[in-house]
Design an enzyme around this catalytic site. Structure first.
Site, PDB file in Angstrom:
ATOM      1  N   HIS A  70       0.818  -1.222   0.000  1.00 15.25           N
ATOM      2  CA  HIS A  70       0.000   0.000   0.000  1.00 15.25           C
ATOM      3  C   HIS A  70       0.850   1.269   0.000  1.00 15.25           C
ATOM      4  O   HIS A  70       0.336   2.349  -0.274  1.00 15.25           O
ATOM      5  CB  HIS A  70      -0.966   0.000   1.195  1.00 15.25           C
ATOM      6  CG  HIS A  70      -0.353   0.309   2.520  1.00 15.25           C
ATOM      7  ND1 HIS A  70       0.060  -0.666   3.415  1.00 15.25           N
ATOM      8  CD2 HIS A  70      -0.092   1.494   3.134  1.00 15.25           C
ATOM      9  CE1 HIS A  70       0.540  -0.093   4.500  1.00 15.25           C
ATOM     10  NE2 HIS A  70       0.463   1.218   4.358  1.00 15.25           N
ATOM     11  N   ASP A 101       0.083  -7.729   1.914  1.00 12.59           N
ATOM     12  CA  ASP A 101       0.513  -6.331   1.804  1.00 12.59           C
ATOM     13  C   ASP A 101       2.035  -6.214   1.813  1.00 12.59           C
ATOM     14  O   ASP A 101       2.632  -5.623   2.705  1.00 12.59           O
ATOM     15  CB  ASP A 101      -0.096  -5.519   2.951  1.00 12.59           C
ATOM     16  CG  ASP A 101       0.090  -4.021   2.756  1.00 12.59           C
ATOM     17  OD1 ASP A 101       0.473  -3.599   1.650  1.00 12.59           O
ATOM     18  OD2 ASP A 101      -0.145  -3.282   3.725  1.00 12.59           O
ATOM     19  N   SER A 185       4.451   1.774   8.897  1.00 11.04           N
ATOM     20  CA  SER A 185       4.187   0.724   7.918  1.00 11.04           C
ATOM     21  C   SER A 185       5.455   0.380   7.152  1.00 11.04           C
ATOM     22  O   SER A 185       6.204   1.264   6.743  1.00 11.04           O
ATOM     23  CB  SER A 185       3.106   1.171   6.924  1.00 11.04           C
ATOM     24  OG  SER A 185       1.860   1.298   7.543  1.00 11.04           O
TER      25      SER A 185
END
Length: 208
Positions: A70, A101, A185
């Site tokens: 992402h 992801d 992230s």
């Protein structure tokens, strides 16, 4: 020392949607360098170098980075951040996983950065201590740690990969309680041996 060594392998991943000089959208996260190729001035390449020795005539290093899908897949410009003294460097999207992801990007630089020391997540136990290494909030918190324990070594979460409202995939995660913020992230989950055992990708919280 191993943990400090791995902290150098964590880099910023900055992605943008650019239209000319105008930034339409952007996101900031992290990535982990796991592979290095050396390009020499005579045109030869040494692949998958684990540690730098007394190398001569190096032109530049080519780094492969694992990060979150992402952070990079939907943007037209990907860059990496190696700290305030170096700044951002253009990166190229290599591949991404449509179900999990995760993605791989690569970039080249004259600066040497060591590869991460990777470990296994097969024998993790509940209550085991871990560190989360990332860049919570923004670049001012580049390469910062938070501390926690593993709540569940294998937590399965339903994933709808095509947005049709039907579960297509049960993604496997390491659930832990180390603090995560926007910007973490793609950062690393590190065990007490200094080995990277996972990549932060999802934060689930609720408040009543």
């Amino acid at each position: 020392p191993l943990i400090e060594y791995n902290s150098l392998s964590i880099i910023g991943v900055n992605s943008y949607d650019l239209y000319g000089n105008k930034v339409l959208d952007s996101i900031y996260g992290c990535g982990v360098i796991y592979k290095t190729n050396i390009h020499y001035t005579d045109g030869t390449v040494k692949e998958d170098v684990k540690l730098l020795s007394n190398e001569q005539n190096i032109k530049e290093f080519e780094y492969y980075v694992i990060t979150n899908r992402h952070l990079v897949a939907k943007f037209n410009t990907n860059r990496v951040y190696l700290g305030s003294k170096i700044g951002e460097i253009d990166a190229e999207l290599v591949q991404y996983d449509k179900k999990i992801d995760l993605a791989v990007i690569k970039f080249r630089s004259r600066y040497y950065v060591p590869n991460a020391k990777l470990g296994s997540n097969e024998n993790l136990e509940k209550g085991e201590f871990i560190l989360s290494l990332g860049s919570g909030t923004d670049k001012d918190y580049f390469r910062t740690y938070t501390f926690g324990v593993i709540s569940s070594p294998k937590r399965y979460v339903n994933t709808d990969t095509d947005n049709d409202g039907i579960n297509d995939w049960d993604s496997e995660y390491i659930q832990h309680d180390a603090s995560l913020n926007e910007g973490d992230s793609g950062g690393a989950i590190i065990n007490m041996k200094g080995e990277i055992i996972g990549i932060n990708s999802t934060k689930i919280s609720s408040a009543k």
